[in-house]
Design a protein around this motif. Structure first.
Motif, PDB file in Angstrom:
ATOM      1  N   LEU A 113      61.491  15.071  58.443  1.00  0.00           N
ATOM      2  CA  LEU A 113      61.957  14.691  59.780  1.00  0.00           C
ATOM      3  C   LEU A 113      60.840  14.305  60.739  1.00  0.00           C
ATOM      4  CD1 LEU A 113      64.705  17.431  60.191  1.00  0.00           C
ATOM      5  CD2 LEU A 113      65.004  15.017  59.581  1.00  0.00           C
ATOM      6  N   VAL A 114      59.596  14.547  60.365  1.00  0.00           N
ATOM      7  CA  VAL A 114      58.492  14.327  61.298  1.00  0.00           C
ATOM      8  C   VAL A 114      58.341  12.870  61.719  1.00  0.00           C
ATOM      9  CG1 VAL A 114      56.599  14.019  59.633  1.00  0.00           C
ATOM     10  CG2 VAL A 114      56.148  15.079  61.841  1.00  0.00           C
ATOM     11  N   ASP A 115      58.709  11.944  60.851  1.00  0.00           N
ATOM     12  CA  ASP A 115      58.550  10.524  61.202  1.00  0.00           C
ATOM     13  C   ASP A 115      59.806   9.929  61.829  1.00  0.00           C
ATOM     14  OD1 ASP A 115      60.183  10.366  58.986  1.00  0.00           O
ATOM     15  OD2 ASP A 115      58.924   8.931  57.892  1.00  0.00           O
ATOM     16  N   GLY A 116      60.835  10.747  62.031  1.00  0.00           N
ATOM     17  CA  GLY A 116      62.051  10.258  62.657  1.00  0.00           C
ATOM     18  C   GLY A 116      62.968   9.502  61.715  1.00  0.00           C
ATOM     19  N   LYS A 117      62.574   9.372  60.454  1.00  0.00           N
ATOM     20  CA  LYS A 117      63.381   8.683  59.457  1.00  0.00           C
ATOM     21  C   LYS A 117      63.779   9.689  58.383  1.00  0.00           C
ATOM     22  CE  LYS A 117      60.444   4.657  59.968  1.00  0.00           C
ATOM     23  NZ  LYS A 117      59.394   3.918  59.277  1.00  0.00           N
ATOM     24  N   TYR A 118      65.004   9.584  57.926  1.00  0.00           N
ATOM     25  CA  TYR A 118      65.512  10.523  56.928  1.00  0.00           C
ATOM     26  C   TYR A 118      66.408   9.737  55.993  1.00  0.00           C
ATOM     27  CZ  TYR A 118      67.226  15.146  55.398  1.00  0.00           C
ATOM     28  OH  TYR A 118      67.540  16.278  54.687  1.00  0.00           O
ATOM     29  N   GLY A 119      65.782   9.101  55.002  1.00  0.00           N
ATOM     30  CA  GLY A 119      66.508   8.195  54.118  1.00  0.00           C
ATOM     31  C   GLY A 119      67.195   8.877  52.961  1.00  0.00           C
ATOM     32  N   ASP A 120      68.012   8.105  52.251  1.00  0.00           N
ATOM     33  CA  ASP A 120      68.771   8.619  51.113  1.00  0.00           C
ATOM     34  C   ASP A 120      67.870   9.180  50.020  1.00  0.00           C
ATOM     35  OD1 ASP A 120      71.158   7.945  52.339  1.00  0.00           O
ATOM     36  OD2 ASP A 120      71.369   6.040  51.257  1.00  0.00           O
ATOM     37  N   ASP A 121      66.749   8.516  49.761  1.00  0.00           N
ATOM     38  CA  ASP A 121      65.827   9.003  48.730  1.00  0.00           C
ATOM     39  C   ASP A 121      65.280  10.376  49.087  1.00  0.00           C
ATOM     40  OD1 ASP A 121      66.195   6.706  47.221  1.00  0.00           O
ATOM     41  OD2 ASP A 121      64.433   5.699  48.044  1.00  0.00           O
ATOM     42  N   GLU A 122      64.981  10.578  50.368  1.00  0.00           N
ATOM     43  CA  GLU A 122      64.489  11.882  50.814  1.00  0.00           C
ATOM     44  C   GLU A 122      65.586  12.940  50.703  1.00  0.00           C
ATOM     45  OE1 GLU A 122      61.063  11.124  54.093  1.00  0.00           O
ATOM     46  OE2 GLU A 122      63.059  10.404  54.632  1.00  0.00           O
ATOM     47  N   VAL A 123      66.792  12.585  51.072  1.00  0.00           N
ATOM     48  CA  VAL A 123      67.926  13.510  50.978  1.00  0.00           C
ATOM     49  C   VAL A 123      68.129  13.919  49.520  1.00  0.00           C
ATOM     50  CG1 VAL A 123      70.431  13.730  51.252  1.00  0.00           C
ATOM     51  CG2 VAL A 123      69.074  12.650  53.055  1.00  0.00           C
ATOM     52  N   ASP A 124      68.101  12.952  48.613  1.00  0.00           N
ATOM     53  CA  ASP A 124      68.286  13.241  47.190  1.00  0.00           C
ATOM     54  C   ASP A 124      67.182  14.149  46.662  1.00  0.00           C
ATOM     55  OD1 ASP A 124      70.542  11.635  47.251  1.00  0.00           O
ATOM     56  OD2 ASP A 124      69.552   9.903  46.309  1.00  0.00           O
ATOM     57  N   PHE A 125      65.943  13.876  47.055  1.00  0.00           N
ATOM     58  CA  PHE A 125      64.822  14.694  46.607  1.00  0.00           C
ATOM     59  C   PHE A 125      64.968  16.119  47.135  1.00  0.00           C
ATOM     60  CE2 PHE A 125      60.560  16.395  46.440  1.00  0.00           C
ATOM     61  CZ  PHE A 125      60.006  15.840  45.289  1.00  0.00           C
ATOM     62  N   LEU A 126      65.298  16.259  48.411  1.00  0.00           N
ATOM     63  CA  LEU A 126      65.488  17.589  48.996  1.00  0.00           C
ATOM     64  C   LEU A 126      66.630  18.337  48.318  1.00  0.00           C
ATOM     65  CD1 LEU A 126      64.918  17.026  52.812  1.00  0.00           C
ATOM     66  CD2 LEU A 126      63.564  18.470  51.288  1.00  0.00           C
ATOM     67  N   ASP A 127      67.694  17.631  47.977  1.00  0.00           N
ATOM     68  CA  ASP A 127      68.807  18.273  47.270  1.00  0.00           C
ATOM     69  C   ASP A 127      68.361  18.801  45.908  1.00  0.00           C
ATOM     70  OD1 ASP A 127      70.655  17.930  49.298  1.00  0.00           O
ATOM     71  OD2 ASP A 127      71.554  16.118  48.425  1.00  0.00           O
ATOM     72  N   ARG A 186      73.386  26.118  50.519  1.00  0.00           N
ATOM     73  CA  ARG A 186      73.787  25.083  51.476  1.00  0.00           C
ATOM     74  C   ARG A 186      73.621  25.549  52.922  1.00  0.00           C
ATOM     75  NH1 ARG A 186      78.317  22.897  54.131  1.00  0.00           N
ATOM     76  NH2 ARG A 186      78.438  20.638  53.964  1.00  0.00           N
ATOM     77  N   SER A 187      73.984  26.789  53.221  1.00  0.00           N
ATOM     78  CA  SER A 187      73.884  27.260  54.606  1.00  0.00           C
ATOM     79  C   SER A 187      72.432  27.294  55.077  1.00  0.00           C
ATOM     80  CB  SER A 187      74.544  28.628  54.779  1.00  0.00           C
ATOM     81  OG  SER A 187      73.874  29.615  54.035  1.00  0.00           O
ATOM     82  N   LYS A 188      71.497  27.647  54.188  1.00  0.00           N
ATOM     83  CA  LYS A 188      70.071  27.633  54.552  1.00  0.00           C
ATOM     84  C   LYS A 188      69.595  26.199  54.763  1.00  0.00           C
ATOM     85  CE  LYS A 188      68.627  31.705  55.062  1.00  0.00           C
ATOM     86  NZ  LYS A 188      68.359  32.129  56.424  1.00  0.00           N
ATOM     87  N   LYS A 189      70.027  25.293  53.910  1.00  0.00           N
ATOM     88  CA  LYS A 189      69.645  23.888  54.068  1.00  0.00           C
ATOM     89  C   LYS A 189      70.067  23.380  55.438  1.00  0.00           C
ATOM     90  CE  LYS A 189      71.015  21.244  50.722  1.00  0.00           C
ATOM     91  NZ  LYS A 189      71.729  20.654  49.576  1.00  0.00           N
ATOM     92  N   ILE A 190      71.282  23.690  55.828  1.00  0.00           N
ATOM     93  CA  ILE A 190      71.792  23.249  57.126  1.00  0.00           C
ATOM     94  C   ILE A 190      71.030  23.926  58.263  1.00  0.00           C
ATOM     95  CG2 ILE A 190      73.817  23.327  58.649  1.00  0.00           C
ATOM     96  CD1 ILE A 190      75.510  23.000  56.033  1.00  0.00           C
ATOM     97  N   ALA A 191      70.772  25.218  58.122  1.00  0.00           N
ATOM     98  CA  ALA A 191      70.048  25.953  59.169  1.00  0.00           C
ATOM     99  C   ALA A 191      68.643  25.385  59.366  1.00  0.00           C
ATOM    100  CB  ALA A 191      69.982  27.436  58.819  1.00  0.00           C
ATOM    101  N   PHE A 192      67.959  25.065  58.284  1.00  0.00           N
ATOM    102  CA  PHE A 192      66.608  24.503  58.396  1.00  0.00           C
ATOM    103  C   PHE A 192      66.637  23.140  59.076  1.00  0.00           C
ATOM    104  CE2 PHE A 192      65.115  26.951  54.368  1.00  0.00           C
ATOM    105  CZ  PHE A 192      65.030  28.119  55.091  1.00  0.00           C
ATOM    106  N   ALA A 193      67.561  22.288  58.658  1.00  0.00           N
ATOM    107  CA  ALA A 193      67.668  20.962  59.276  1.00  0.00           C
ATOM    108  C   ALA A 193      68.001  21.092  60.757  1.00  0.00           C
ATOM    109  CB  ALA A 193      68.723  20.132  58.553  1.00  0.00           C
ATOM    110  N   ASN A 194      68.912  21.989  61.091  1.00  0.00           N
ATOM    111  CA  ASN A 194      69.277  22.201  62.494  1.00  0.00           C
ATOM    112  C   ASN A 194      68.101  22.694  63.316  1.00  0.00           C
ATOM    113  OD1 ASN A 194      71.910  21.324  62.247  1.00  0.00           O
ATOM    114  ND2 ASN A 194      72.724  23.372  61.893  1.00  0.00           N
TER     115      ASN A 194
END
Length: 146
Positions: A82-96, A106-114
């Motif tokens: 998130l540091v560069d303000g862009k959050y693309g599909d490739d990054e989402v897939d890698f994080l998943d 899932r709840s931790k993933k959401i909490a961290f993103a929030n």
């Protein structure tokens, strides 16, 4: 913020994961480069100490870390995403994939993103500029997530 909890082998594995992740979108932004340098500094590592590990090799190391340490790895990756303000599909897939491999629910993933979205929204600046804020309150808030 919490990287000092890693031993040298864990730190090297983490930095390999960071390197792989930063290259996922084929565009390593200036902010990402700066954050990676901050990681190296916090881990007290030099770039030449980072031996190349494959994803599978580094996961063997990271999977045996404590639950807290695995959460720290994922937390820091979300911040990097998130540091560069862009959050693309490739990054989402890698994080998943990382979340599954490190058993981050899932709840931790959401909490961290929030945390990072709220942090940026409240303060309206890059995560990298936190040195000028009251870091202890931010660290305490992040600590509750881990």
């Amino acid at each position: 913020m919490f990287l000092k909890e890693f031993n040298k082998g864990e730190a090297i594995a983490f930095m390999n994961l960071v390197k792989l992740f930063s290259e996922v979108d084929k565009d390593v932004a200036r902010e990402e480069k700066r954050l990676i340098k901050d990681y190296l500094k916090e881990l007290d590592l030099k770039e030449n100490e980072i031996t190349d590990l494959s994803y599978d090799e580094l996961m063997k190391i990271l999977k045996v870390m404590t639950e807290r340490q695995r959460k720290i790895v994922y937390f820091e990756l979300v911040g990097l995403a998130l540091v560069d303000g862009k959050y693309g599909d490739d990054e989402v897939d890698f994080l998943d994939k990382v979340a599954i491999d490190l058993d981050i629910n899932r709840s931790k993933k959401i909490a961290f993103a929030n945390y990072f979205y709220n942090f940026k929204e409240i303060h309206d600046f890059s995560v990298l500029e936190t040195e000028n804020l009251e870091l202890e309150s931010l660290k305490r808030e992040a600590e509750t997530l881990l």
